[in-house]
Design an enzyme around this catalytic site. Sequence first.
Site, PDB file in Angstrom:
ATOM      1  N   ASN A  37       0.810  -1.211   0.000  1.00 56.17           N
ATOM      2  CA  ASN A  37       0.000   0.000   0.000  1.00 56.17           C
ATOM      3  C   ASN A  37       0.851   1.272   0.000  1.00 56.17           C
ATOM      4  O   ASN A  37       1.633   1.510   0.909  1.00 56.17           O
ATOM      5  CB  ASN A  37      -0.905  -0.028   1.243  1.00 56.17           C
ATOM      6  CG  ASN A  37      -2.069   0.922   1.148  1.00 56.17           C
ATOM      7  OD1 ASN A  37      -2.247   1.599   0.135  1.00 56.17           O
ATOM      8  ND2 ASN A  37      -2.886   0.960   2.192  1.00 56.17           N
ATOM      9  N   HIS A 122     -14.664  -4.594  11.064  1.00 60.51           N
ATOM     10  CA  HIS A 122     -14.353  -3.275  11.635  1.00 60.51           C
ATOM     11  C   HIS A 122     -15.631  -2.505  11.965  1.00 60.51           C
ATOM     12  O   HIS A 122     -16.547  -2.448  11.152  1.00 60.51           O
ATOM     13  CB  HIS A 122     -13.568  -2.438  10.632  1.00 60.51           C
ATOM     14  CG  HIS A 122     -12.197  -2.970  10.347  1.00 60.51           C
ATOM     15  ND1 HIS A 122     -11.283  -2.288   9.581  1.00 60.51           N
ATOM     16  CD2 HIS A 122     -11.565  -4.112  10.743  1.00 60.51           C
ATOM     17  CE1 HIS A 122     -10.158  -2.981   9.515  1.00 60.51           C
ATOM     18  NE2 HIS A 122     -10.314  -4.094  10.197  1.00 60.51           N
ATOM     19  N   ARG A 147     -13.864  -5.189  15.754  1.00 57.97           N
ATOM     20  CA  ARG A 147     -12.815  -4.239  16.114  1.00 57.97           C
ATOM     21  C   ARG A 147     -13.446  -2.870  16.316  1.00 57.97           C
ATOM     22  O   ARG A 147     -14.198  -2.390  15.457  1.00 57.97           O
ATOM     23  CB  ARG A 147     -11.762  -4.163  15.011  1.00 57.97           C
ATOM     24  CG  ARG A 147     -10.561  -3.335  15.405  1.00 57.97           C
ATOM     25  CD  ARG A 147      -9.598  -3.150  14.256  1.00 57.97           C
ATOM     26  NE  ARG A 147      -9.999  -2.039  13.380  1.00 57.97           N
ATOM     27  CZ  ARG A 147      -9.190  -1.428  12.518  1.00 57.97           C
ATOM     28  NH1 ARG A 147      -7.937  -1.840  12.385  1.00 57.97           N
ATOM     29  NH2 ARG A 147      -9.626  -0.434  11.766  1.00 57.97           N
ATOM     30  N   TYR A 159      -7.097   7.364  12.900  1.00 56.46           N
ATOM     31  CA  TYR A 159      -7.019   6.120  12.133  1.00 56.46           C
ATOM     32  C   TYR A 159      -8.231   5.234  12.420  1.00 56.46           C
ATOM     33  O   TYR A 159      -8.636   5.054  13.566  1.00 56.46           O
ATOM     34  CB  TYR A 159      -5.743   5.326  12.506  1.00 56.46           C
ATOM     35  CG  TYR A 159      -5.875   3.899  12.086  1.00 56.46           C
ATOM     36  CD1 TYR A 159      -5.705   3.548  10.749  1.00 56.46           C
ATOM     37  CD2 TYR A 159      -6.280   2.912  12.988  1.00 56.46           C
ATOM     38  CE1 TYR A 159      -5.908   2.251  10.325  1.00 56.46           C
ATOM     39  CE2 TYR A 159      -6.477   1.608  12.572  1.00 56.46           C
ATOM     40  CZ  TYR A 159      -6.291   1.279  11.243  1.00 56.46           C
ATOM     41  OH  TYR A 159      -6.514   0.007  10.828  1.00 56.46           O
ATOM     42  N   ASP A 217      -7.183  -1.556  17.696  1.00 52.50           N
ATOM     43  CA  ASP A 217      -5.896  -1.365  17.023  1.00 52.50           C
ATOM     44  C   ASP A 217      -5.272  -0.043  17.477  1.00 52.50           C
ATOM     45  O   ASP A 217      -5.830   1.035  17.230  1.00 52.50           O
ATOM     46  CB  ASP A 217      -6.144  -1.329  15.502  1.00 52.50           C
ATOM     47  CG  ASP A 217      -4.857  -1.379  14.692  1.00 52.50           C
ATOM     48  OD1 ASP A 217      -3.779  -1.159  15.282  1.00 52.50           O
ATOM     49  OD2 ASP A 217      -4.939  -1.623  13.473  1.00 52.50           O
ATOM     50  N   HIS A 219      -2.337   1.019  16.414  1.00 53.21           N
ATOM     51  CA  HIS A 219      -1.600   1.516  15.245  1.00 53.21           C
ATOM     52  C   HIS A 219      -0.241   2.096  15.608  1.00 53.21           C
ATOM     53  O   HIS A 219       0.138   3.167  15.087  1.00 53.21           O
ATOM     54  CB  HIS A 219      -2.461   2.511  14.456  1.00 53.21           C
ATOM     55  CG  HIS A 219      -2.543   2.189  13.000  1.00 53.21           C
ATOM     56  ND1 HIS A 219      -2.029   2.993  12.030  1.00 53.21           N
ATOM     57  CD2 HIS A 219      -3.058   1.124  12.359  1.00 53.21           C
ATOM     58  CE1 HIS A 219      -2.236   2.448  10.848  1.00 53.21           C
ATOM     59  NE2 HIS A 219      -2.854   1.300  11.011  1.00 53.21           N
ATOM     60  N   GLU A 243      -4.054  -4.444  19.590  1.00 54.25           N
ATOM     61  CA  GLU A 243      -3.133  -4.637  18.457  1.00 54.25           C
ATOM     62  C   GLU A 243      -2.144  -3.479  18.336  1.00 54.25           C
ATOM     63  O   GLU A 243      -2.523  -2.319  18.539  1.00 54.25           O
ATOM     64  CB  GLU A 243      -3.999  -4.722  17.189  1.00 54.25           C
ATOM     65  CG  GLU A 243      -3.214  -4.770  15.907  1.00 54.25           C
ATOM     66  CD  GLU A 243      -4.135  -4.690  14.690  1.00 54.25           C
ATOM     67  OE1 GLU A 243      -5.359  -4.916  14.842  1.00 54.25           O
ATOM     68  OE2 GLU A 243      -3.636  -4.378  13.610  1.00 54.25           O
ATOM     69  N   GLU A 269       1.625  -6.760  11.550  1.00 54.01           N
ATOM     70  CA  GLU A 269       1.166  -6.502  10.175  1.00 54.01           C
ATOM     71  C   GLU A 269       2.265  -5.870   9.319  1.00 54.01           C
ATOM     72  O   GLU A 269       2.223  -5.995   8.097  1.00 54.01           O
ATOM     73  CB  GLU A 269      -0.108  -5.660  10.153  1.00 54.01           C
ATOM     74  CG  GLU A 269       0.070  -4.250  10.675  1.00 54.01           C
ATOM     75  CD  GLU A 269      -1.232  -3.464  10.693  1.00 54.01           C
ATOM     76  OE1 GLU A 269      -2.247  -4.031  11.120  1.00 54.01           O
ATOM     77  OE2 GLU A 269      -1.233  -2.304  10.286  1.00 54.01           O
ATOM     78  N   ARG A 290       0.222 -11.266  13.633  1.00 52.75           N
ATOM     79  CA  ARG A 290      -0.569 -10.441  12.706  1.00 52.75           C
ATOM     80  C   ARG A 290       0.012 -10.388  11.301  1.00 52.75           C
ATOM     81  O   ARG A 290      -0.300  -9.482  10.529  1.00 52.75           O
ATOM     82  CB  ARG A 290      -0.641  -9.004  13.261  1.00 52.75           C
ATOM     83  CG  ARG A 290      -1.591  -8.835  14.411  1.00 52.75           C
ATOM     84  CD  ARG A 290      -3.029  -8.842  13.970  1.00 52.75           C
ATOM     85  NE  ARG A 290      -3.401  -7.629  13.268  1.00 52.75           N
ATOM     86  CZ  ARG A 290      -4.332  -7.582  12.316  1.00 52.75           C
ATOM     87  NH1 ARG A 290      -4.953  -8.676  11.927  1.00 52.75           N
ATOM     88  NH2 ARG A 290      -4.636  -6.435  11.739  1.00 52.75           N
ATOM     89  N   HIS A 319      -3.313 -10.413   9.082  1.00 53.38           N
ATOM     90  CA  HIS A 319      -3.727  -9.071   8.654  1.00 53.38           C
ATOM     91  C   HIS A 319      -4.587  -9.185   7.388  1.00 53.38           C
ATOM     92  O   HIS A 319      -4.114  -9.691   6.373  1.00 53.38           O
ATOM     93  CB  HIS A 319      -2.439  -8.277   8.363  1.00 53.38           C
ATOM     94  CG  HIS A 319      -2.635  -6.831   8.109  1.00 53.38           C
ATOM     95  ND1 HIS A 319      -1.807  -6.103   7.274  1.00 53.38           N
ATOM     96  CD2 HIS A 319      -3.539  -5.959   8.584  1.00 53.38           C
ATOM     97  CE1 HIS A 319      -2.198  -4.846   7.260  1.00 53.38           C
ATOM     98  NE2 HIS A 319      -3.252  -4.729   8.041  1.00 53.38           N
ATOM     99  N   ASP A 323      -6.037  -3.734   1.556  1.00 51.12           N
ATOM    100  CA  ASP A 323      -4.813  -3.537   0.782  1.00 51.12           C
ATOM    101  C   ASP A 323      -4.046  -4.852   0.575  1.00 51.12           C
ATOM    102  O   ASP A 323      -3.021  -4.860  -0.103  1.00 51.12           O
ATOM    103  CB  ASP A 323      -3.911  -2.420   1.333  1.00 51.12           C
ATOM    104  CG  ASP A 323      -3.731  -2.409   2.828  1.00 51.12           C
ATOM    105  OD1 ASP A 323      -4.581  -1.818   3.514  1.00 51.12           O
ATOM    106  OD2 ASP A 323      -2.750  -2.978   3.299  1.00 51.12           O
ATOM    107  N   GLU A 346      -8.926 -11.335  10.364  1.00 47.83           N
ATOM    108  CA  GLU A 346      -9.467 -10.016  10.021  1.00 47.83           C
ATOM    109  C   GLU A 346     -10.043 -10.098   8.606  1.00 47.83           C
ATOM    110  O   GLU A 346      -9.414 -10.635   7.699  1.00 47.83           O
ATOM    111  CB  GLU A 346      -8.361  -8.959  10.069  1.00 47.83           C
ATOM    112  CG  GLU A 346      -8.851  -7.566   9.708  1.00 47.83           C
ATOM    113  CD  GLU A 346      -7.717  -6.528   9.695  1.00 47.83           C
ATOM    114  OE1 GLU A 346      -6.560  -6.925   9.461  1.00 47.83           O
ATOM    115  OE2 GLU A 346      -8.003  -5.343   9.910  1.00 47.83           O
ATOM    116  N   TRP A 409       2.082   7.058  12.422  1.00 49.50           N
ATOM    117  CA  TRP A 409       0.695   7.063  11.939  1.00 49.50           C
ATOM    118  C   TRP A 409       0.043   5.693  12.159  1.00 49.50           C
ATOM    119  O   TRP A 409       0.544   4.687  11.969  1.00 49.50           O
ATOM    120  CB  TRP A 409       0.624   7.422  10.454  1.00 49.50           C
ATOM    121  CG  TRP A 409      -0.812   7.383  10.027  1.00 49.50           C
ATOM    122  CD1 TRP A 409      -1.765   8.319  10.271  1.00 49.50           C
ATOM    123  CD2 TRP A 409      -1.470   6.311   9.346  1.00 49.50           C
ATOM    124  NE1 TRP A 409      -2.984   7.918   9.789  1.00 49.50           N
ATOM    125  CE2 TRP A 409      -2.823   6.667   9.221  1.00 49.50           C
ATOM    126  CE3 TRP A 409      -1.041   5.066   8.858  1.00 49.50           C
ATOM    127  CZ2 TRP A 409      -3.780   5.829   8.609  1.00 49.50           C
ATOM    128  CZ3 TRP A 409      -1.964   4.252   8.253  1.00 49.50           C
ATOM    129  CH2 TRP A 409      -3.318   4.639   8.122  1.00 49.50           C
TER     130      TRP A 409
END
Length: 409
Positions: A37, A122, A147, A159, A217, A219, A243, A269, A290, A319, A323, A346, A409
């Site tokens: 991605n 999600h 999630r 996010y 998550d 992130h 996560e 991930e 993940r 994961h 993407d 997921e 991010w």
Amino acid sequence: MRIAAADVIVTSPSRNFVTLKITTDDGVVGWGDGTLNGRELAVSAYLAEHVVPLLIGRDAHAIEDTWQFLYRSAYWRRGPVTMAAIAAVDMALWDIKAKVAGLPLYQLLGGASRVGLHTYGHASGRDLPELFDSVRATLAEGHRSVRIQTAIPGVKAVYGVAAQAQASGERYDYEPAGRGPLPTEEDWDTGAYLRHLPTVFEAVRNEFGAELPLLHDGHHRMTPLQASRLGRSLEPYDLFWLEDCTPAENPQALEVVRRNTITPLAIGEVFNTVWDFQHLISNQLIDYVRAASTHFGGVSPLRKVMDFAAQYQIKSGFHGPTDVSPIGFAAQVHVGLSIHNFGIQEYMLHSDRTNRVFDQGMTFVDGYLHPSDRPGLGVDFDEQVAAEFPYQRAYLPFNRLPDGTMHDW
Ligand code: GCO
Ligand code: MG
């Protein structure tokens, strides 16, 4: 059976995908996913310029030998671009082997260990009513675990909050990447997040009861102590997992988190090889792996890391965002169906446009995902439809703190 041709196709039906097509001298076609991605063209060039010339004439059945050859002969090992390229080759060769055998891939991996895969979907919202609606919609899609991501007061775009992302520009598939010349800037405030999130989980538990498995998550945004505090404050709400609570580069961070909370932990991930998991698995610092087949070198290493994890009662949680293309997704669904230590999958549904390019045999019935009994991976790729959707530049967003400091991010 020799590899006669290998072609790289980049298409962007709803988002960019990198697909490898391998054709054998007797006409069998295998498909592999090398999507990364926001950096798709690097993988496509790596494949087309450096890997495809090495594949022509090789034994199409020698999957392990080809994997080791691509990994070791480059000298420059690992990294997301290299491992996505190797993944595409590995998947395409497994697709071919299973098609030649006339069997779905999971049969070659030991057969089914369960009727299908439990998934999580999600849910997100800018406020509690929107989040509750989203949880209900996720359950109505057939997921049995959810999630939870939520907006944070004072933070403009967080996010994982679909409605927020859609309001702030063109987004696709509820995923954060935006198609455009430059990445979007988002903002972040860890303190506000740590104060707000437990109140959201309390409200979700009150609304949906004790039994619904809930995930979250982080992130990669917290320090070890911040993550410890969050894990502890979420303990009353019995999460299935927390996560990516700390940045992925530092496995020692999770030692601190582990000492301080019994909230189960998942990470990986953005990991590329089993070495990224070595410390975490052998020290029992995580509960779920993940990795994604597409970013981890394909089916072969995914099997290996899960066998390693099994010795420590650590399970899979591969994961599965959009993407990862339907080809990469199918590859890991076959792995999940066959391994003993499957945990959860997921599952973000691909768009209708994506499904026009990728004909997926996979089924999702009564909350169980099944890769289908088509020979191979079970996904066909329509090159003509793919050609209708040329590559479009796309970037993931980035984060700044209120004072302008760049943040994870
Ligand atoms: C997830 C992930 C994704 C990533 C995305 C980046 O848990 O599904 O965090 O949503 O943000 O894969 O490309
Ligand atoms: Mg994630």
